[in-house]
Design an enzyme around this catalytic site. Structure first.
Site, short mmCIF file in Angstrom:
data_model
loop_
_atom_site.label_atom_id
_atom_site.label_comp_id
_atom_site.label_asym_id
_atom_site.label_seq_id
_atom_site.Cartn_x
_atom_site.Cartn_y
_atom_site.Cartn_z
N SER A 70 -18.77 58.54 2.96
CA SER A 70 -18.35 59.75 2.24
C SER A 70 -17.04 59.58 1.47
CB SER A 70 -18.21 60.92 3.21
OG SER A 70 -17.12 60.72 4.09
N LYS A 140 -11.15 62.92 5.00
CA LYS A 140 -11.40 63.46 3.66
C LYS A 140 -10.09 63.46 2.88
CE LYS A 140 -15.66 64.61 4.83
NZ LYS A 140 -16.81 63.83 4.31
#
Length: 255
Positions: A70, A140
């Site tokens: 991701s 993230k």
């Protein structure tokens, strides 16, 4: 025929000098092999080193195994990063562009019941970078901080923060800033986070309709990813970004 004097002379010549034999016996010490470290001492030092590493990992610098793609291309599957746990301990808070590791319990996932012993063992292994992180830990990039208005996308398909378009050079090649349109204001004390591989990242966008709206509480941030520790070919500090330079203060666009 030898005389008695000649016999005595030969006897004296064949004997070592006075004290030589006694001295050689008293000064000669046979070499002895070093005593091997006992099993108990080996276990003790092994446990001491493990505890020291765990304490260092818990409070200062924690290895973190990247389990998914991701955050590609910034971080790859199998990378081991070093999370700076002191980055936000002394009054500093996560900033736009920071790559952070956080506990997503209550924001990305719901509270779960887990076997305490199993969680402890896995947590210890994960804290040393030997196992995948807990299912509640995520990595993230911070895109919006408290008070920011984050919009996607503008007419040119770019992300906007407080009315300023953001060019994101760290995005995965071929990805757009978002295939999901959104217009949100980040509550104080929370963060809006997104993966760099936008088409392969479950992030704040996926939780817009849930309690909390995909916002991550600042208090749930474990630390900032500052270094790459493995593989050796990528060893070094994580490159920062100036993508958010020039963003107007929070509230300027929607106050």
């Amino acid at each position: 025929m030898d005389t008695e004097a000649q016999h005595m002379e030969r006897d004296r010549s064949s004997c070592p000098p006075d004290g030589a034999e006694e001295g050689s016996r008293s000064t000669h010490v046979p070499d002895r092999p070093a005593a091997p470290m006992s099993w108990g001492r080996t276990v003790f030092w092994g446990m001491l080193c493990t505890v020291a590493l765990l304490l260092f990992s818990t409070f200062v610098l924690q290895p973190f195994l990247i389990p998914s793609g991701s955050m590609q291309p910034t971080l790859r599957v199998g990378d081991r990063v070093l999370v700076n746990k002191l980055a936000y301990r002394f009054g500093s808070e996560p900033g736009r562009g920071d790559v952070v590791v956080f506990d997503g319990t209550g924001s990305f996932i719901q509270e779960t019941d887990e076997d305490a012993i199993g969680a402890l063992l896995r947590g210890a292994a994960a804290s040393l970078g030997l196992a995948e992180p807990a299912g509640s830990d995520f990595v993230k990039r911070v895109v919006g901080v408290g008070g920011d208005r984050v919009v996607c996308c503008d007419k040119r398909g770019r992300l906007e923060v407080n009315g300023t378009p953001v060019d994101e050079p760290y995005l995965h090649p071929g990805d757009r800033p978002s295939d999901v349109a959104f217009d949100i204001v980040v509550p104080d004390g929370t963060l809006w986070v997104m993966g760099d591989h936008r088409s392969n990242s479950r992030d704040s966008r996926d939780h817009l309709g849930q309690p909390g709206g995909g916002m991550v509480p600042v208090e749930r941030v474990i630390g900032r990813v500052d270094w790459l520790g493995w593989p050796l070919g990528r060893l070094g500090s994580l490159e920062g970004t100036d993508a958010f330079t020039g963003i107007r203060p929070s509230g300027a666009d929607h106050g």
